[in-house]
Design an enzyme around this catalytic site. Sequence first.
Site, short mmCIF file in Angstrom:
data_model
loop_
_atom_site.label_atom_id
_atom_site.label_comp_id
_atom_site.label_asym_id
_atom_site.label_seq_id
_atom_site.Cartn_x
_atom_site.Cartn_y
_atom_site.Cartn_z
N ARG A 1 2.70 0.86 -8.68
CA ARG A 1 2.59 -0.47 -7.95
C ARG A 1 3.47 -1.51 -9.52
O ARG A 1 3.11 -1.03 -10.42
CB ARG A 1 0.89 -0.88 -8.24
CG ARG A 1 -0.05 0.19 -7.55
CD ARG A 1 -1.23 0.12 -7.59
NE ARG A 1 -1.62 1.40 -6.47
CZ ARG A 1 -1.85 1.64 -5.70
NH1 ARG A 1 -1.56 0.73 -4.89
NH2 ARG A 1 -3.22 2.64 -5.97
N THR B 1 -0.59 6.98 3.65
CA THR B 1 -1.47 6.56 3.03
C THR B 1 -2.36 7.54 3.15
O THR B 1 -3.28 7.94 4.56
CB THR B 1 -1.71 4.81 3.28
OG1 THR B 1 -3.20 5.10 2.57
CG2 THR B 1 -2.49 4.76 3.95
N ARG C 1 -10.47 4.38 0.12
CA ARG C 1 -11.15 2.39 -0.58
C ARG C 1 -11.81 2.22 0.66
O ARG C 1 -13.16 2.24 0.91
CB ARG C 1 -9.66 1.74 -0.38
CG ARG C 1 -8.60 2.25 -1.73
CD ARG C 1 -7.77 1.45 -2.14
NE ARG C 1 -6.43 1.60 -1.16
CZ ARG C 1 -5.94 0.42 -1.48
NH1 ARG C 1 -5.75 0.15 -2.58
NH2 ARG C 1 -5.16 -0.27 -0.32
N ASP D 1 -5.88 6.75 3.32
CA ASP D 1 -7.04 5.88 3.86
C ASP D 1 -7.16 5.74 5.35
O ASP D 1 -8.29 5.36 5.59
CB ASP D 1 -6.89 4.59 2.53
CG ASP D 1 -6.79 4.58 1.83
OD1 ASP D 1 -7.66 5.72 1.43
OD2 ASP D 1 -6.23 3.95 0.72
N ASP E 1 -0.44 -0.61 3.01
CA ASP E 1 -0.06 -1.86 3.51
C ASP E 1 0.56 -2.90 2.63
O ASP E 1 1.31 -4.05 2.49
CB ASP E 1 -1.01 -1.98 4.00
CG ASP E 1 -2.57 -2.79 2.98
OD1 ASP E 1 -2.44 -1.78 2.08
OD2 ASP E 1 -3.38 -3.86 4.17
N GLY F 1 -0.44 3.83 -4.02
CA GLY F 1 -1.14 5.58 -4.10
C GLY F 1 0.11 6.14 -3.72
O GLY F 1 0.38 7.20 -2.62
N ASP G 1 -5.35 3.30 6.80
CA ASP G 1 -6.18 2.22 7.07
C ASP G 1 -5.09 0.65 8.35
O ASP G 1 -4.91 -0.17 7.20
CB ASP G 1 -6.98 1.25 5.60
CG ASP G 1 -6.14 1.72 4.51
OD1 ASP G 1 -4.88 2.19 5.07
OD2 ASP G 1 -5.95 0.86 3.83
P1 ATP Z 1 -2.32 2.56 -1.32
O1 ATP Z 1 -2.91 2.15 0.11
O2 ATP Z 1 -2.28 3.97 -1.19
O3 ATP Z 1 -3.00 1.42 -2.12
P2 ATP Z 1 -0.60 0.28 -0.53
O4 ATP Z 1 0.97 -0.12 -0.63
O5 ATP Z 1 -1.37 -0.09 -0.08
O6 ATP Z 1 -0.77 1.19 -1.06
P3 ATP Z 1 -0.35 -1.69 -2.69
O7 ATP Z 1 -0.94 -1.48 -4.09
O8 ATP Z 1 -1.01 -2.57 -2.03
O9 ATP Z 1 -0.30 -0.26 -2.15
O10 ATP Z 1 0.78 -2.08 -2.72
C1 ATP Z 1 1.86 -0.66 -3.22
C2 ATP Z 1 2.98 -2.35 -4.73
O11 ATP Z 1 3.44 -3.39 -3.07
C3 ATP Z 1 2.23 -3.67 -5.33
O12 ATP Z 1 2.01 -3.46 -6.57
C4 ATP Z 1 3.68 -4.36 -5.52
O13 ATP Z 1 4.63 -4.18 -5.56
C5 ATP Z 1 3.81 -4.66 -3.54
N1 ATP Z 1 3.45 -5.88 -2.38
C6 ATP Z 1 1.38 -6.06 -2.40
N2 ATP Z 1 1.33 -7.16 -2.31
C7 ATP Z 1 2.50 -7.70 -2.02
C8 ATP Z 1 2.65 -9.32 -1.77
N3 ATP Z 1 1.75 -9.85 -0.74
N4 ATP Z 1 3.93 -9.81 -1.92
C9 ATP Z 1 5.22 -8.90 -3.11
N5 ATP Z 1 4.44 -7.26 -2.99
C10 ATP Z 1 3.59 -6.91 -2.67
#
Ligand code: ATP
Length: 328
Positions: A77, A131, A177, A133, A108, A16, A135
């Site tokens: 993503r 982020t 979230r 959030d 994360d 995000g 978190d």
């Molecule tokens: P936000 O907290 O703002 O949503 P985020 O980084 O947690 O941000 P996610 O959608 O959970 O957002 O993860 C972003 C991208 O990181 C995913 O679309 C994917 O490409 C990669 N990713 C997340 N988890 C994994 C995993 N376990 N293994 C490999 N790639 C991952």
Amino acid sequence: MAEKKVTKIGVLTSGGDAPGMNAAIRAVVRTGLYYGLEMFGVMRGYSGMIEDDIVPMNSRSVANIIQRGGTILKTARSAEFFELEGRKKAYENLKKRGIDGLVIIGGDGSFKGAQKFANEFDIPCIGLPGTIDKDIAGSDFTIGFDTAVNTAVEAIDKIRDTADAHDRLFIVEVMGRDAGYIALHSGIATGAENILIPETKTDIEAIIASLTEKEKRKKLVNLVVVAEGDKFGGGNEIGAILKNRLPNADIRVCILGHIQRGGSPSCLDRLIASRMGFASVECLLQGTHNVMVGIMNNKLHYTPLDNAVKAKQKISDDWLRIVKILAS
Ligand code: ATP
């Protein structure tokens, strides 16, 4: 064996978007250039790594962006990055350009991806917590949280004006979230009567009892701030229950939504983004690899990506007591 010196760094934003990401990109690029490194921007998070959408960056590429929300590198993503095949493609694209260090600005999920990538291939990764959030453990602040919470506060203050004019009970849903930080901070800062967050069990009967008691003593203006991830339900669910149980109250629901993600980053977000971005390049150069850069007690703090992905921040009991006592 001596640590291989990093010479070319790629920076990307993933997951995000959050206000302040641009300030972080600027800091990474300018610090890298200062140390004589070649800098690259990876477009649309891990998708750009896989699709080879990678652009060279110079000082001018990051001019006039510190005050802008969103991210000039775009974010995404990527389902493909979950698969080894996808991560292999990404690695080959970095390798052919000689990129030997990565800075990932994201949440994360993005760190989980970075951790896997760094374990599988010989490219060190540094995570910056971007982020709204908040978190992620290992940092008192995350890039974007302060701006998002201030946006929520500004909006809730406006809602209170109209609530006050009409003697209304407003239920305001904020983002976060499955974390309650935006709700907790914005709720305390706006004097909300109730704050509903996923970290604590929502006792709807207690809320109804306290609102009924307030109704009796003619306190008709009330604000309930609810985190979108509250386990009991979001603004619409809480609103439906309260409308049913408090038939005499004039109740409205407001979902703040995506305005909390946008806008010019606050001074605090620009500062922490600049500081973390600067530190990320120094980490790569000094051989402190595969860590998330955070700020704890106003000092830079490094958490191995392994731990950054596993731990969540906890909300202390002190905050919850403050809410209870101040909202009488
Ligand atoms: P936000 O907290 O703002 O949503 P985020 O980084 O947690 O941000 P996610 O959608 O959970 O957002 O993860 C972003 C991208 O990181 C995913 O679309 C994917 O490409 C990669 N990713 C997340 N988890 C994994 C995993 N376990 N293994 C490999 N790639 C991952």
